[in-house]
Design an enzyme around this catalytic site. Structure first.
Site, PDB file in Angstrom:
ATOM      1  N   GLU A  27     -69.530   2.880 -71.205  1.00 44.04           N
ATOM      2  CA  GLU A  27     -68.805   1.602 -71.132  1.00 44.04           C
ATOM      3  C   GLU A  27     -69.078   0.843 -69.837  1.00 44.04           C
ATOM      4  O   GLU A  27     -68.212   0.139 -69.328  1.00 44.04           O
ATOM      5  CB  GLU A  27     -67.296   1.817 -71.305  1.00 44.04           C
ATOM      6  CG  GLU A  27     -66.943   2.591 -72.554  1.00 44.04           C
ATOM      7  CD  GLU A  27     -65.456   2.678 -72.798  1.00 44.04           C
ATOM      8  OE1 GLU A  27     -65.024   2.228 -73.877  1.00 44.04           O
ATOM      9  OE2 GLU A  27     -64.722   3.191 -71.942  1.00 44.04           O
ATOM     10  N   GLU A  39     -73.013   0.872 -73.190  1.00 47.55           N
ATOM     11  CA  GLU A  39     -73.391   2.170 -73.729  1.00 47.55           C
ATOM     12  C   GLU A  39     -72.151   3.052 -73.796  1.00 47.55           C
ATOM     13  O   GLU A  39     -71.027   2.580 -73.580  1.00 47.55           O
ATOM     14  CB  GLU A  39     -74.513   2.817 -72.906  1.00 47.55           C
ATOM     15  CG  GLU A  39     -74.560   2.463 -71.427  1.00 47.55           C
ATOM     16  CD  GLU A  39     -73.352   2.896 -70.622  1.00 47.55           C
ATOM     17  OE1 GLU A  39     -73.400   3.972 -70.005  1.00 47.55           O
ATOM     18  OE2 GLU A  39     -72.365   2.143 -70.578  1.00 47.55           O
TER      19      GLU A  39
END
Length: 800
Positions: free
Chosen positions: A437, A434
């Site tokens: 990271e 997401e």
């Protein structure tokens, strides 16, 4: 004292090199592309000097040591008080005033670059205020080369050319030359921690060593400023590809008066100011100061050889603890951060950089539609993660350019857009990472970005009369939108009593074999950076606000309102400057509890960007965003830089951690400045500048309901909602053989090719199938002339 002519420094290779603090007070470069040098400032001195690109630092720091030769030697960054000022409006030109704490002397420095050469220029005036020091004060320039991104393996020499005494460092064919308009009376090169100028002067307040060479190590360059000619001088630091060309540029810069350089430098920057209608000072609480500076900060992060590439930050988080192994820092290009910066610049009326950014993104896109997680400015990938919001971001940037009426010239973004859209359709809805990271799964912010970008892609397709492609893309977007709450909302959250239903940070699942029915009520989330294992239903973040910001959900949606209540009770911190939020509970990316640096574990602190994101929500909700604009302005440090994170615990003076002030995380963070700029523009417009109007109309004003259930090899649902058509999407031509009666009879369907997206699909007529009916199917691959070799099953669910 040693003889300069035949002395080589001792103590090779020096101590292990470290980078410097990320706490920048300023940064700059000439706006002209012929100058390929950037600099950063902190604690009253120059830190990294980048050359020949904005992702390539060559120094740790450059400062003065000041001594009377008898009783003291002061280090400029540690022992003096610092003040930073901007002498000119709309320009990253600096006046640094560093004062001795007893008021005995001060240094006044003006810092810029040569407007047309890769040379840093620092005009310095020494003001002696204590008569007892007059004639005694000695000034020593001390520079720590980290040439070509490394502190180790540097070599340095004292050199002379055409009667000019200079200091020279080199590594991997990158040359750094430092010279002075008044000349150096003495020079030395040494190994850090053993024979460098700092060790020499701190020993007895005198410069005793004059070593002429220090090779292949962590080195320092030292030059005593010759003040016999007066108390003003200009230091020049040039970088280049050969010794001769670098010296030539240095001497050419010093041949012109500093004021000539200043006039041209300021003029370049002030020409970047566009139509006055984009001056939104009336939407700020500081008269537009941080707004104007943020625009300059974003522009300065663009590379000049690889134009359109903007790095995330000219800093290395917790750099004082990082060695040569940390090559990237934040001076890399993240697709998401680049799109944020370009969008914010577009919001200020800038069009050149956003268009160049879009073209640069098109140039680094893979033929499969993928963009790197991050990369060097030449497009070479650095990390290899896949983040679906980063695949979507360039589509949004293209749409915003078109919406703002920016002419694209002969550049057609549609190939890039359709490849990215196809990648999202093939790989969605689960993202391998997401926006933080750290985790794979169903992310509300990623899904919002995907949906909005696909609606934009459909707009581009319709503009080209590709109606069937537009419809196909929209039907996939509709399916995503219909499942957002199923994938990302818990109904039994335990974080805040009385609010069991809310969006969660992410619903985790294996990105290689995603669970199509991962239950947000029961999944377990392994939080990165030592955050531990927790029920996903109890880990919350503000990521769902993207659903409102981009136009996918209404601001007054009941689940949105409940989720606001939850994150405010768990993540909100009331700082002296105003409200701020942490990313999510149990976050481990940040300064430790004792104020020490993040080392793989820590405590995630408050992020200014989240104050901006909340301000955008308040606009959508019809409320005043000014408290959030004002807070972000006050989060900026004395140089106007906005950090990645702020200290949100009690003060720790011994660690220089003060509530509401920056931690050791990246500063400035372009994302923070971009968020602030976009918020100011949104406040002016009365709606979010990022809102995708066709998406807002489709999902908020006149909600469209999905008629399909999507099946792909990436996402294989076991259940089919009653009344929906089962759509199979594949990447190659196939015949689908299927049965609804346990293979007593079979049906055949040839996949339909969408040549624009290079995808094939088939709709199985399941909309009238009764509940509990099992649909089985398999594939015959036409080009390979082979069967899939297994069957797949989907069961029709009971009507809701």
């Amino acid at each position: 004292m040693n003889s300069l002519e035949n002395s080589v420094a001792f103590g090779a290779p020096g101590i292990e090199p470290r980078w410097t603090s990320s706490a920048k007070n300023g940064l700059g470069t000439a706006y002209h592309t012929s100058c390929r040098l950037w600099f950063t400032l902190s604690h009253g001195i120059v830190n990294e000097i980048y050359y020949p690109s904005v992702d390539a630092p060559n120094t740790r720091d450059f400062q003065f040591l000041i001594s009377d030769g008898e009783t003291f030697c002061h280090e400029e960054k540690r022992d003096l008080d610092h003040r930073i000022e901007y002498p000119e409006k709309d320009c990253v030109f600096y006046r640094l005033t560093n004062s001795e704490r007893d008021g005995r002397y001060r240094l006044v420095k003006h810092v810029l670059t040569d407007p047309h050469r890769s040379v840093l220029l620092m005009h310095t005036k020494v003001e002696v205020l204590d008569e007892e020091l007059r004639g005694k004060l000695r000034l020593y320039a001390l520079l720590a080369p980290h040439v070509a991104r490394h502190g180790a393996g540097n070599s340095g020499w004292c050199a002379e050319i055409s009667g000019n005494k200079v200091l020279h460092a080199e590594r991997k064919d990158v040359h750094l030359i430092i010279g002075c308009s008044g000349g150096f009376s003495r020079r030395s090169v040494g190994f850090v921690g053993a024979s460098d100028g700092w060790q020499d002067l701190m020993n007895n307040f005198k410069m005793d060593w004059e070593f002429h060479a220090a090779e292949n190590g962590n080195i320092g360059l030292t030059g005593e400023i010759d003040l016999q000619g007066g108390d003003e001088f200009t230091i020049a630091i040039a970088l280049g590809q050969s010794y001769q060309s670098t010296v030539a540029e240095l001497l050419q810069s010093l041949a012109q008066p500093f004021d000539v350089h200043r006039e041209a430098y300021v003029r370049q920057w002030q020409r970047t100011v566009v139509n006055p209608k984009y001056d939104f000072s009336d939407q700020t609480s500081d008269g537009g100061q941080i707004y104007r500076l943020s625009r300059c900060i974003l522009l300065a992060h663009e590379d000049k050889s690889f134009q359109g590439a903007l790095v995330a930050s000219m800093s290395i988080p917790w750099g004082e603890t990082r060695n040569d192994d940390d090559l990237g820092g934040y001076h890399l290009v993240w697709t998401r951060d680049l799109a944020q910066s370009a969008t914010a610049l577009l919001a200020t009326g800038q069009t050149g950089t956003p268009l160049r950014a879009l073209i640069w993104l098109a140039a680094i896109q893979g033929t499969d539609g993928r963009f790197p997680q991050n990369s060097w400015i030449n497009g070479n990938a650095y990390w290899s993660g896949v983040q679906l919001d980063e695949i979507a971001a360039p589509i949004l940037l293209a749409w915003r350019l078109r919406s703002e009426g920016v002419p694209l010239g002969l550049f057609d973004p549609c190939v890039m857009i359709f490849r990215a859209a196809a990648y999202l359709i093939r790989q969605g809805p689960v993202t391998a990472q997401e926006r933080w990271e750290e985790n794979a799964g169903y992310s509300p912010s990623t899904l919002a970005t995907m949906i909005a970008s696909l609606v934009c892609a459909a707009e581009f397709a319709r503009q080209r009369d590709e109606t069937s492609t537009a419809d196909f893309i929209l039907e996939y977007a509709d399916w995503l939108a219909a499942h957002v709450e199923e994938w990302t909302v818990t109904t039994c959250g335990q974080s805040v009593e009385g609010f069991p239903r809310h969006y969660i940070r992410i619903n985790p699942t294996d990105p290689e074999s995603p669970d199509p029915h991962a239950d947000p009520n029961t999944t377990m989330l392994a939080v990165a950076n030592g955050g531990g294992l927790h029920p996903a239903r109890n880990v919350v973040g503000g990521d769902f606000l993207h659903l409102v910001r981009l136009g996918i959900r209404a601001a007054n949606h009941p689940i949105v309102r409940d989720s606001i209540e939850v994150i405010d009770r768990i993540l909100k911190r009331d700082l002296p400057q105003g409200p701020c939020w942490r990313r999510y509970n149990h976050d481990g990316y940040g300064q430790k509890e004792d104020g020490s640096a993040f080392d793989g574990r820590g405590v995630g602190r408050s992020w200014p960007i989240l104050t901006g994101e909340r301000g955008h929500y308040e606009i959508a909700a019809g409320r005043d965003p000014m408290p959030f604009i004002s807070a972000m302005e006050k989060f900026a440090n004395e140089g106007g830089m906005i950090s990645e994170q702020l200290w949100d615990a009690e003060d720790l003076p011994e660690r220089n951690m003060r509530r509401g002030r920056p931690t050791g995380a990246a500063m400035p963070l372009c994302w923070s400045h971009a968020e602030y700029v976009s918020l100011v523009r949104s406040a002016h417009d009365g709606i979010s500048f990022d809102r995708v109007e066709p998406a807002f109309q489709r999902y908020v004003i006149k909600p469209v309901h999905s008629r399909h259930e999507i099946w792909s090899f990436r996402y294989q649902p076991r259940r089919l909602s009653h009344g929906r058509t089962l759509r199979l999407i594949v990447a190659a031509d196939a015949t689908i053989v299927w049965s609804a009666n346990d293979w007593a009879s079979t049906n055949r369907a040839d996949a339909i090719n969408n040549s624009v997206l290079n995808l094939w699909f088939a709709d199985l007529p399941t909309e009238n199938c009764p509940a509990d009916l099992v649909i089985e199917f398999t594939f015959f691959w036409k080009e390979a002339q082979r069967w899939e070799g297994r069957n797949y099953r989907v069961t029709v669910s009971e009507p809701k």
